[in-house]
Scaffold this motif. Structure first.
Motif, PDB file in Angstrom:
ATOM      1  N   THR A 274       0.990  -1.041   0.130  1.00  0.00           N
ATOM      2  CA  THR A 274      -0.084  -0.430   0.760  1.00  0.00           C
ATOM      3  C   THR A 274       0.742   1.288   0.159  1.00  0.00           C
ATOM      4  N   ASP A 275       0.460   2.440  -0.806  1.00  0.00           N
ATOM      5  CA  ASP A 275       1.541   3.504  -1.157  1.00  0.00           C
ATOM      6  C   ASP A 275       0.788   4.883   0.177  1.00  0.00           C
ATOM      7  N   LEU A 276       2.064   4.409   1.043  1.00  0.00           N
ATOM      8  CA  LEU A 276       1.864   5.499   2.522  1.00  0.00           C
ATOM      9  C   LEU A 276       1.269   6.723   2.224  1.00  0.00           C
ATOM     10  N   THR A 277       2.221   7.140   1.203  1.00  0.00           N
ATOM     11  CA  THR A 277       1.721   8.924   0.547  1.00  0.00           C
ATOM     12  C   THR A 277       0.368   9.351   0.814  1.00  0.00           C
ATOM     13  N   LYS A 278      -0.915   8.197   0.149  1.00  0.00           N
ATOM     14  CA  LYS A 278      -1.865   8.163  -0.479  1.00  0.00           C
ATOM     15  C   LYS A 278      -2.665   8.608   1.203  1.00  0.00           C
TER      16      LYS A 278
ATOM     17  N   LEU B 171      -2.948   2.095   7.093  1.00  0.00           N
ATOM     18  CA  LEU B 171      -2.341   2.241   8.895  1.00  0.00           C
ATOM     19  C   LEU B 171      -2.330   1.455   8.843  1.00  0.00           C
ATOM     20  N   TYR B 172      -2.444   0.066   8.539  1.00  0.00           N
ATOM     21  CA  TYR B 172      -1.877  -1.536   9.149  1.00  0.00           C
ATOM     22  C   TYR B 172      -0.404  -1.269   8.855  1.00  0.00           C
ATOM     23  N   HIS B 173      -0.135  -0.212   7.291  1.00  0.00           N
ATOM     24  CA  HIS B 173       1.437  -0.770   6.659  1.00  0.00           C
ATOM     25  C   HIS B 173       2.199  -0.068   7.733  1.00  0.00           C
ATOM     26  N   ALA B 174       1.417   0.927   7.713  1.00  0.00           N
ATOM     27  CA  ALA B 174       2.360   1.848   8.674  1.00  0.00           C
ATOM     28  C   ALA B 174       2.409   0.796   9.955  1.00  0.00           C
TER      29      ALA B 174
ATOM     30  N   HIS C  74       2.602  -1.404  10.455  1.00  0.00           N
ATOM     31  CA  HIS C  74       3.622  -2.996  10.528  1.00  0.00           C
ATOM     32  C   HIS C  74       5.157  -2.144  10.626  1.00  0.00           C
ATOM     33  N   LYS C  75       5.010  -0.941   9.564  1.00  0.00           N
ATOM     34  CA  LYS C  75       6.377  -0.137   9.835  1.00  0.00           C
ATOM     35  C   LYS C  75       7.068   1.142  10.487  1.00  0.00           C
ATOM     36  N   HIS C  76       6.585   1.153  11.943  1.00  0.00           N
ATOM     37  CA  HIS C  76       6.342   2.381  12.719  1.00  0.00           C
ATOM     38  C   HIS C  76       7.156   3.084  12.184  1.00  0.00           C
ATOM     39  N   VAL C  77       5.948   3.457  11.435  1.00  0.00           N
ATOM     40  CA  VAL C  77       5.431   5.071  10.524  1.00  0.00           C
ATOM     41  C   VAL C  77       4.667   5.564  11.468  1.00  0.00           C
ATOM     42  N   ALA C  78       5.104   6.807  12.044  1.00  0.00           N
ATOM     43  CA  ALA C  78       3.888   7.260  13.241  1.00  0.00           C
ATOM     44  C   ALA C  78       3.107   8.432  13.378  1.00  0.00           C
ATOM     45  N   ARG C  79       3.431   8.465  11.736  1.00  0.00           N
ATOM     46  CA  ARG C  79       2.029   9.769  11.051  1.00  0.00           C
ATOM     47  C   ARG C  79       2.219   9.197   9.545  1.00  0.00           C
ATOM     48  N   LEU C  80       0.717   9.423   9.284  1.00  0.00           N
ATOM     49  CA  LEU C  80      -0.297   9.236   8.260  1.00  0.00           C
ATOM     50  C   LEU C  80       0.079  10.888   7.321  1.00  0.00           C
ATOM     51  N   PRO C  81      -0.663  10.803   5.962  1.00  0.00           N
ATOM     52  CA  PRO C  81      -1.355  12.818   5.449  1.00  0.00           C
ATOM     53  C   PRO C  81      -3.063  11.636   5.224  1.00  0.00           C
ATOM     54  N   ALA C  82      -3.760  12.735   6.044  1.00  0.00           N
ATOM     55  CA  ALA C  82      -5.426  12.536   5.843  1.00  0.00           C
ATOM     56  C   ALA C  82      -5.627  13.569   5.214  1.00  0.00           C
ATOM     57  N   TYR C  83      -7.412  12.679   5.202  1.00  0.00           N
ATOM     58  CA  TYR C  83      -7.717  14.239   4.420  1.00  0.00           C
ATOM     59  C   TYR C  83      -8.830  13.814   5.733  1.00  0.00           C
ATOM     60  N   LEU C  84      -9.557  15.292   6.216  1.00  0.00           N
ATOM     61  CA  LEU C  84     -10.053  14.796   7.821  1.00  0.00           C
ATOM     62  C   LEU C  84     -11.194  15.948   7.394  1.00  0.00           C
ATOM     63  N   LEU C  85     -12.756  15.296   7.073  1.00  0.00           N
ATOM     64  CA  LEU C  85     -14.911  15.771   6.299  1.00  0.00           C
ATOM     65  C   LEU C  85     -14.628  16.619   7.530  1.00  0.00           C
TER      66      LEU C  85
END
Length: 73
Positions: A3-7, A32-35, A37-48
């Motif tokens: 999965t693309d963690l930049t999406k 979220l699961y992929h992040a 697993h890879k210990h990525v603390a932050r992901l981009p998100a759209y908050l509606l």
């Protein structure tokens, strides 16, 4: 784990009477699961907003204002 963690994730906000809006992840569970697993603390998100969330609730399956398939009593 491809999965693309930049999406961006898409997070809705539900209006809960007497409380601040409640977040609900509506797209991006695999990212979220992929992040995690890879210990990525932050992901981009759209908050509606609550208003935007209500607009997407109005679909042909649920109909306006419904939050479940069973009709309100």
């Amino acid at each position: 784990m491809t999965t693309d963690l930049t999406k961006p994730l898409i997070v809705a906000q539900l209006d809960v009477t007497g409380h601040p809006p409640s977040p609900l992840l509506i797209d991006g569970v695999h990212r979220l699961y992929h992040a995690r697993h890879k210990h990525v603390a932050r992901l981009p998100a759209y908050l509606l907003t609550v208003k935007e969330t209500r607009q997407i609730q109005n679909n042909t399956l649920l109909g306006p204002g419904w939050t479940s398939i069973a009709p309100p009593a």
